[in-house]
Design an enzyme around this catalytic site. Structure first.
Site, PDB file in Angstrom:
ATOM      1  CE1 TYR A  41      19.051  -5.940   6.888  1.00 18.06           C
ATOM      2  CE2 TYR A  41      18.625  -5.928   9.087  1.00 18.06           C
ATOM      3  CZ  TYR A  41      18.591  -5.431   7.868  1.00 18.06           C
ATOM      4  OH  TYR A  41      18.016  -4.404   7.776  1.00 18.06           O
ATOM      5  CE  LYS A 120     -11.075   2.780  -3.891  1.00 11.13           C
ATOM      6  NZ  LYS A 120     -11.028   2.810  -2.804  1.00 11.13           N
ATOM      7  CB  CYS A 417     -20.679 -21.394  37.789  1.00 12.80           C
ATOM      8  SG  CYS A 417     -19.428 -20.185  38.101  1.00 12.80           S
ATOM      9  CB  CYS A 435     -17.354 -21.960  35.797  1.00  9.11           C
ATOM     10  SG  CYS A 435     -18.403 -21.260  34.503  1.00  9.11           S
TER      11      CYS A 435
HETATM   12  S1  IVH Z   1      -5.224   5.497  -8.055  1.00 11.61           S
HETATM   13  C1  IVH Z   1      -6.202   9.092  -9.731  1.00 11.61           C
HETATM   14  N1  IVH Z   1      -5.146   2.936  -7.426  1.00 11.61           N
HETATM   15  O1  IVH Z   1      -8.421   4.767  -3.524  1.00 11.61           O
HETATM   16  C2  IVH Z   1      -5.973   7.938  -9.406  1.00 11.61           C
HETATM   17  N2  IVH Z   1      -6.098   4.548  -5.779  1.00 11.61           N
HETATM   18  O2  IVH Z   1     -10.115   7.715  -4.449  1.00 11.61           O
HETATM   19  C3  IVH Z   1      -6.158   8.219  -7.809  1.00 11.61           C
HETATM   20  N3  IVH Z   1      -6.487   3.076  -3.666  1.00 11.61           N
HETATM   21  O3  IVH Z   1      -7.655   6.741  -1.201  1.00 11.61           O
HETATM   22  C4  IVH Z   1      -5.743   6.889  -7.042  1.00 11.61           C
HETATM   23  N4  IVH Z   1      -5.795   1.212  -4.253  1.00 11.61           N
HETATM   24  O4  IVH Z   1      -5.531   5.898  -2.149  1.00 11.61           O
HETATM   25  C5  IVH Z   1      -5.417   4.272  -7.030  1.00 11.61           C
HETATM   26  N5  IVH Z   1      -4.388   0.854  -6.976  1.00 11.61           N
HETATM   27  C6  IVH Z   1      -4.936   1.903  -6.275  1.00 11.61           C
HETATM   28  C7  IVH Z   1      -5.666   2.254  -5.503  1.00 11.61           C
HETATM   29  C8  IVH Z   1      -6.130   3.589  -4.960  1.00 11.61           C
HETATM   30  C9  IVH Z   1      -6.448   2.274  -3.239  1.00 11.61           C
HETATM   31  C10 IVH Z   1      -7.136   4.400  -2.997  1.00 11.61           C
HETATM   32  C11 IVH Z   1      -6.478   5.818  -2.906  1.00 11.61           C
HETATM   33  C12 IVH Z   1      -7.609   6.778  -2.592  1.00 11.61           C
HETATM   34  C13 IVH Z   1      -8.904   6.001  -3.100  1.00 11.61           C
HETATM   35  C14 IVH Z   1      -9.259   6.732  -4.458  1.00 11.61           C
END
Ligand code: IVH
Length: 674
Positions: A41, A120, A417, A435
């Site tokens: 690389y 999420k 100590c 200590c």
């Molecule tokens: S969808 C309309 N998918 O959660 C849909 N959001 O308020 C909008 N977030 O800050 C978001 N993981 O960045 C979606 N798998 C996911 C997510 C996600 C994290 C965050 C997003 C935003 C908040 C939603």
């Protein structure tokens, strides 16, 4: 490369190199499955750099050499989103999710529905704009309508492609990719440690660290931070139609983005509940923070029918996990003395339950952090517990102050100590050579699982032995007699016998373990094994020069100096001689362990669920060291599920699949044989 090449040939070679490097970047950073060696690389990269130096007019902004712009900005420009970036309604109970499901079904007149579920990610929402397949703008969410153009910074993130892979040569006219920027947990810990050592303000959590890193005006600072990116959707796309979210994710993956491998599709809302539970359990095993799951209606036609209400789509929902932060009161602030003499202020808290665990202490890191957060005795504070990490005080609720709160002064002498303390950057250190607090911690470390692993030698035993002045250093452990042990509180004949046997066993160890056990500053488990790989034995390491040490990849000046200093001390000489006299013998590398272990754990897959008494990381490291692997979800291929207290859904799944379930005791027995 000869400069006699025609311009066309140079252009072709440049394009060829960029394509190759882009692809190998993707294999390495996104998939974590490199196809070529680092050296190969580097050769490609150097060739590209050389050719671009000779032909600066042919450098393009999407070239892999152009990740880091050099000019810091005065301020960020704004960027107006073509399609507003919405936010998600968020809920925390099954009932609320059921309500969501019912509303969706009602509004769609009982059409068939499929949900896509995604973790999420707890980071920051970003939009990346690709024009004709080339990264052009990168923006924060801002207020949903207008964000800041932080493209200079986002382009430094290796998992954000500077150009997308596509079937046609010029990609799509316009593609807006949405996703989350975050910092992996392991890298966050290392970053904070580094900042702490420099006396620079540390970040409260990975999310804050990502936020602080991505909004730097100097892109070189951003480039030095371990930021990462997962894509989860698109904004405006010209030149391509999608009919489902699943298709969007699949496409994003194909064109070079990292997409969470944990995405799933379900038609039954009950499966969504199960997924939520599974993710909740998995949460601590992941190297990135997730704070819930996102449920999305898969069909885009159905999404359009459902529409948007007050800036949130009616087709998606965030189903969050219970909070890992709680409020509580600081009853006291005490100082703990560590193995290297560092004085750490610790908040003694009114016990509080955080995500199922009672927390009664939280670290305040060091004096500078304590001052910065301005934590006082009597304050109401926010405490966070994340996974295996030690709970910490995140912030003070100053509005709750009544005026009786007491400021805390770091002692100017060691509280244990009485020796003087020395301030080294943000860290206050006890300089006492004898200590007892340091000695206790050094011996605990010496005997710990990942060092010499003296089984059954608990902290209480070590503390009593030190308090009774039976130790000068860790080697004294090996000169203990049964009579010495029997004098201790709550020590029976059998336990004493076991400790002596464990001590005897621990005398046969590996070079790496022994080095780790010695507790040389800045030499943790990983560095110890690097040293063991590079030096024949202790004698060779002791004779190593500064150059010998820093020539080892990953060993820097600070570590090298610390090793040299350690071997210069008379105490070190004494300790090593005493260990030798006691009969401590080591083998190079991990030979003994792997050979024997192969017969027992080799090829076996383990899953851990529920609370066990040793840190998860330790349990995992034992399995891995002994030739097994640790997975995070139960399948037919799992060999053992080790259950602790309050096991989650993994236990039920194991039982369903007929996978062997064992408790912690049985696990300890199993690994003891190795
Ligand atoms: S969808 C309309 N998918 O959660 C849909 N959001 O308020 C909008 N977030 O800050 C978001 N993981 O960045 C979606 N798998 C996911 C997510 C996600 C994290 C965050 C997003 C935003 C908040 C939603």
């Amino acid at each position: 490369m000869s400069s006699g090449w025609g311009e066309e040939a140079v252009k072709n070679r440049l394009e060829d190199l960029r394509k190759k490097i882009h692809y190998h970047n993707y294999r390495y950073y996104v998939l974590d499955e490199p196809e070529i060696s680092d050296a190969e690389y580097d050769r490609l990269f150097q060739e590209l750099e050389g050719l671009e130096r000779k032909h600066p007019e042919l450098v393009t902004p999407d070239s892999p050499t152009q990740r880091i712009g050099v000019k810091p900005l005065e301020e960020f420009g704004t960027y107006e989103h073509n399609i507003p970036m919405l936010s998600l309604n968020s809920v925390t109970t099954e009932d609320e999710v059921r309500d969501f499901d019912e509303r969706v079904r009602r509004m769609l007149g009982n059409e068939e529905i499929e949900y896509v579920v995604e973790p999420k990610i707890d980071g920051l929402a970003m939009e990346l704009i690709y024009e004709n397949g080339i990264f052009a703008v990168g923006s924060t969410r801002g207020d949903g309508k207008t964000g800041e153009n932080i493209a200079q910074n986002l382009r430094t993130i290796k998992t954000i492609p500077l150009r997308i892979f596509s079937d046609s040569d010029d990609g799509l006219p316009l593609l807006e990719v949405r996703g989350e920027v975050f910092i992996p947990v392991s890298k966050f810990k290392a970053l904070n440690e580094e900042l702490g050592k420099k006396g620079v303000k540390m970040f409260a959590n990975p999310r804050n660290a990502a936020a602080g890193s991505v909004r730097q005006l100097d892109p070189r600072v951003t480039a030095s931070r371990p930021l990462d990116f997962f894509a989860y959707g698109v904004g405006r796309v010209d030149g391509k139609e999608f009919s489902a979210q699943w298709e969007v994710l699949d496409y994003l993956q194909k064109i070079g983005f990292g997409v969470s491998p944990l995405i799933r599709r379900f038609t039954d809302i009950k499966d969504v509940f199960r997924y939520h539970d599974e993710m909740k359990e998995k949460r601590d095993d992941l190297d990135y923070e997730i704070d819930g799951i996102v449920v999305k209606v898969n069909s885009i036609a159905q999404q359009d029918t459902l529409g948007v209400i007050s800036r949130s789509p009616r087709w998606a929902l965030a189903y969050k996990f219970p909070a890992r932060e709680e409020f509580t009161r600081v009853n006291d602030i005490r100082v703990q003395v560590g193995r290297t003499g560092a004085l750490t202020p610790v908040a003694v808290l009114e016990p509080v339950q955080i995500a199922g665990v009672t927390v009664s202490r939280a670290t305040l890191h060091n004096e500078d952090e304590l001052r910065r957060k301005d934590v006082r005795i009597g304050d109401t504070v926010v405490v966070e517990r994340a996974g295996d990490v030690i709970p910490e005080v995140v912030s003070v609720i100053k509005s709750k102050r009544t005026g009786v709160e007491k400021e805390f002064q770091m002692p100017d002498r060691c509280p244990v100590c009485g020796a003087d303390v020395l301030k080294e950057g943000p860290i206050v250190r006890c300089i006492g050579v004898s200590c007892s607090a340091q000695l206790k911690e050094r011996i605990k470390h010496f005997a710990s699982l990942r060092a010499l692993n003296v089984e059954g030698l608990g902290d209480k035993v070590i503390e009593q032995l030190v308090d009774r002045k039976m130790f000068l250093d860790a080697a004294d452990l090996f000169f203990l007699t049964k009579r010495d042990l029997l004098r201790l509180e709550r020590m029976g004949e059998k336990s004493a016998q076991n400790i002596l046997a464990a001590l005897e066993k621990s005398k046969h160890t590996t070079f790496a373990r022994l080095l780790h056990a010695l507790g040389i500053r800045h030499v943790g488990e990983h560095t110890a094994s690097l040293l063991a790989d590079n030096f024949e034995d202790m004698e060779a390491l002791r004779n190593a020069s500064y150059e010998d040490l820093i020539n080892i990849p990953e060993i820097g000046p600070e570590v090298a100096k610390s090793i040299l200093l350690f071997f210069e001390l008379d105490e070190t000489q004494e300790l090593l001689e005493k260990l030798e006299r006691a009969g401590v013998r080591y083998e190079k590398g991990e030979v003994r362990e792997t050979e024997e272990a192969k017969k027992i754990l080799g090829g076996k897959t383990f899953i851990f669920t529920g609370r066990i008494s040793m840190p998860r990381e330790d349990a995992k490291s034992i399995v891995v060291r002994l030739g097994g692997t640790v997975a995070s979800s139960v399948s037919k291929r799992t060999d053992y599920v080790v259950v602790g207290e309050d096991p989650g859904s993994k236990l039920a799944k194991a039982e369903k699949l007929g996978v062997k379930v064992i408790d912690e005791k049985a696990f300890r027995e199993m690994v003891k044989k190795c």
